[in-house]
Design a protein around this motif. Structure first.
Motif, short mmCIF file in Angstrom:
data_model
loop_
_atom_site.label_atom_id
_atom_site.label_comp_id
_atom_site.label_asym_id
_atom_site.label_seq_id
_atom_site.Cartn_x
_atom_site.Cartn_y
_atom_site.Cartn_z
N THR A 47 11.61 -7.16 -2.79
CA THR A 47 12.15 -5.81 -2.91
C THR A 47 12.24 -5.13 -1.55
OG1 THR A 47 9.95 -4.88 -3.29
CG2 THR A 47 11.24 -5.50 -5.23
N MET A 95 9.11 -6.32 -14.82
CA MET A 95 7.67 -6.48 -14.71
C MET A 95 7.09 -5.56 -13.64
SD MET A 95 6.53 -8.51 -16.99
CE MET A 95 4.92 -8.95 -16.45
N ARG A 96 7.88 -5.29 -12.59
CA ARG A 96 7.37 -4.42 -11.53
C ARG A 96 7.02 -3.04 -12.06
NH1 ARG A 96 11.55 -3.84 -7.18
NH2 ARG A 96 10.99 -1.72 -7.68
N ALA A 97 7.76 -2.57 -13.04
CA ALA A 97 7.51 -1.24 -13.59
C ALA A 97 6.44 -1.25 -14.69
CB ALA A 97 8.80 -0.66 -14.15
N ARG A 155 11.23 1.38 -3.02
CA ARG A 155 10.30 1.70 -4.10
C ARG A 155 11.02 2.42 -5.19
NH1 ARG A 155 4.39 1.96 -2.75
NH2 ARG A 155 4.31 0.57 -1.02
N VAL A 195 3.63 -3.59 -14.92
CA VAL A 195 2.30 -4.05 -14.54
C VAL A 195 1.39 -2.91 -14.06
CG1 VAL A 195 1.03 -5.48 -12.89
CG2 VAL A 195 2.99 -6.42 -14.10
N GLU A 250 0.73 -7.12 -9.05
CA GLU A 250 1.73 -6.17 -8.56
C GLU A 250 2.41 -6.71 -7.31
OE1 GLU A 250 0.17 -2.27 -7.91
OE2 GLU A 250 -0.61 -2.13 -9.95
N ARG A 251 1.63 -7.29 -6.41
CA ARG A 251 2.21 -7.85 -5.19
C ARG A 251 3.16 -9.01 -5.50
NH1 ARG A 251 -1.65 -10.07 -0.58
NH2 ARG A 251 -0.60 -12.02 -0.87
N HIS A 252 2.80 -9.81 -6.48
CA HIS A 252 3.66 -10.93 -6.87
C HIS A 252 5.01 -10.43 -7.38
CE1 HIS A 252 4.96 -14.71 -8.62
NE2 HIS A 252 5.17 -14.06 -9.76
N TYR A 253 5.00 -9.42 -8.22
CA TYR A 253 6.25 -8.93 -8.79
C TYR A 253 7.02 -8.03 -7.83
CZ TYR A 253 5.12 -11.00 -13.22
OH TYR A 253 4.83 -11.90 -14.21
N ALA A 254 6.40 -7.60 -6.75
CA ALA A 254 7.09 -6.76 -5.76
C ALA A 254 7.78 -7.60 -4.68
CB ALA A 254 6.11 -5.80 -5.11
N ARG A 255 7.64 -8.91 -4.73
CA ARG A 255 8.28 -9.77 -3.72
C ARG A 255 9.79 -9.60 -3.79
NH1 ARG A 255 5.81 -15.47 -5.10
NH2 ARG A 255 7.48 -15.16 -6.55
#
Length: 81
Positions: free
Chosen positions: A77, A1-3, A81, A5, A70-75
């Motif tokens: 990491t 999902m990170r890639a 990047r 969204v 995006e912030r939600h799915y980047a948790r």
């Protein structure tokens, strides 16, 4: 999902902005509806300002929503990047 969204959100916002261009081809959207009203009332500038405010509001809401998704799915990491 990170890639997924970020490009999907950008495409959604770009599509919304593109609807104002498509209205020239007579597709009924916000700008086309505005044109119909100001042809009847001859109040062009106020109605175009209202349409502009609607576009700014909707794209701003979508941009803020995309930021939080995006912030939600980047948790979790870290700084990677």
């Amino acid at each position: 999902m990170r890639a997924i969204v970020p490009p999907a959100g950008d495409m959604l916002i770009g599509t919304l902005k593109g609807t104002s261009i498509v209205s020239v081809i007579a597709v009924q959207d916000l700008l086309y509806s505005t044109q119909l009203v100001y042809h009847r009332t001859y109040e062009i500038i106020p109605l175009l300002l209202v349409a502009t405010l609607w576009y700014v509001a909707v794209t701003s809401v979508l941009g803020v929503g995309q930021y939080y998704v995006e912030r939600h799915y980047a948790r979790g990491t870290g700084g990677a990047r």
